[in-house]
Design an enzyme around this catalytic site. Sequence first.
Site, PDB file in Angstrom:
ATOM      1  CD  GLU A   1      66.943  11.531  62.384  1.00 23.02           C
ATOM      2  OE1 GLU A   1      67.959  11.796  62.929  1.00 23.02           O
ATOM      3  OE2 GLU A   1      65.902  11.544  62.656  1.00 23.02           O
TER       4      GLU A   1
ATOM      5  CD  GLU B   1      69.959 -10.564  67.518  1.00 19.57           C
ATOM      6  OE1 GLU B   1      70.758 -10.671  68.697  1.00 19.57           O
ATOM      7  OE2 GLU B   1      69.211  -9.432  67.492  1.00 19.57           O
TER       8      GLU B   1
END
Length: 273
Positions: free
Chosen positions: A81, A112
Site C-alpha cells: 500500500e 513457517e
Amino acid sequence: MENKLTTEQASDYDDLEQMNTFELLVNMNNEDKTVPNAIEKAIPAIEKLVDAIYSKMDKGGRLFYIGAGTSGRLGVLDASECPPTYGVTDDLVIGLIAGGDIALRKAVENAEDDATLAWKDLQKFNINKNDVLIGIAASGTTPYVIGGVKKARENNIVTGCITCNANSPLSLEVDHAIELIVGPEFVTGSTRMKAGTAQKLALNMISTTVMIKLGRVKGNKMVDMQPSNKKLVDRGVRMIMNELHIDKKTANNLLLTHKSVRKAIKAFNTIKK
C-alpha cells in the site's frame, strides 16, 4: 494446564455454537474494544522503532517485513500500500511471507517451520546494514521469522518485531520489540482476530509515521499518491484546486500532465514566478 502464551490460552467465552448471531457479534466486538488499549501501552516501543526506521530510510535504506500466515499477509499488505499511497517505489518497503506469494492465498505446508528460509528470501533483495527488518508473528515463536531476524542482527541490520506475547523468543532476538498483549482470542488460538487487528494497527502507525517524517505528506494530504483511478484523480484535483485556488479544469490538466499533486503544484508555482 494453562499455556504460557496468551495467544494460545482458552477463550473467555465457551459454547460459542450455542450463541445466536447477535450474541456472537456483540461478544466479538467487546473483545475488539480491548485492542486499542494494547496499542496505547506499546506506543513508546513503537516510537523507538519508527525513529530507527526513519534514521535508516532517510539515508536511502529500506524497510522489510517478514512473517507467516496472517502475520505475513499483513506485512505484505502494508508494504504493497505504500507505493500507491505515498508515491514511493515498490522496492522501498518490502513484505515477504513464508512460502512465497502463493501463501497469500493458500497455506504452504511447513513453510513457517524452516528457520533458514527467511534469510534466503531476504538475500534475494540484497538486504544490508542500511536497511531495517521487522519480524511479524503473533505467537513470537515462528521459526521462519526468528531465524530471519537473528541472521539479520548477526549482519548488523537493525531489527524489530511485532508480537502478541510478552517476552517471546522473537522479542529476545531483536533490537526493538513491540509486544501487543491482547489476551486470549474469542475463538481460542485464532490470532487472525484480535492479534491480527493489533498488528494491522501497529503497521499502519509505523509506515504512516515514517512516510510523514520522510516528507510524503503535506499538511494532511497524500500529495505523492498515484492517481491510478477516478476516485484518486478527483481527490488529487481537489487538493490542487484548494492549494492553488484555481478552477477544476486547470487543476485536472495539471494533474494529468505531471502525474502527482506535489509535482503539479510545484510546476504551477514555478510558472507563476
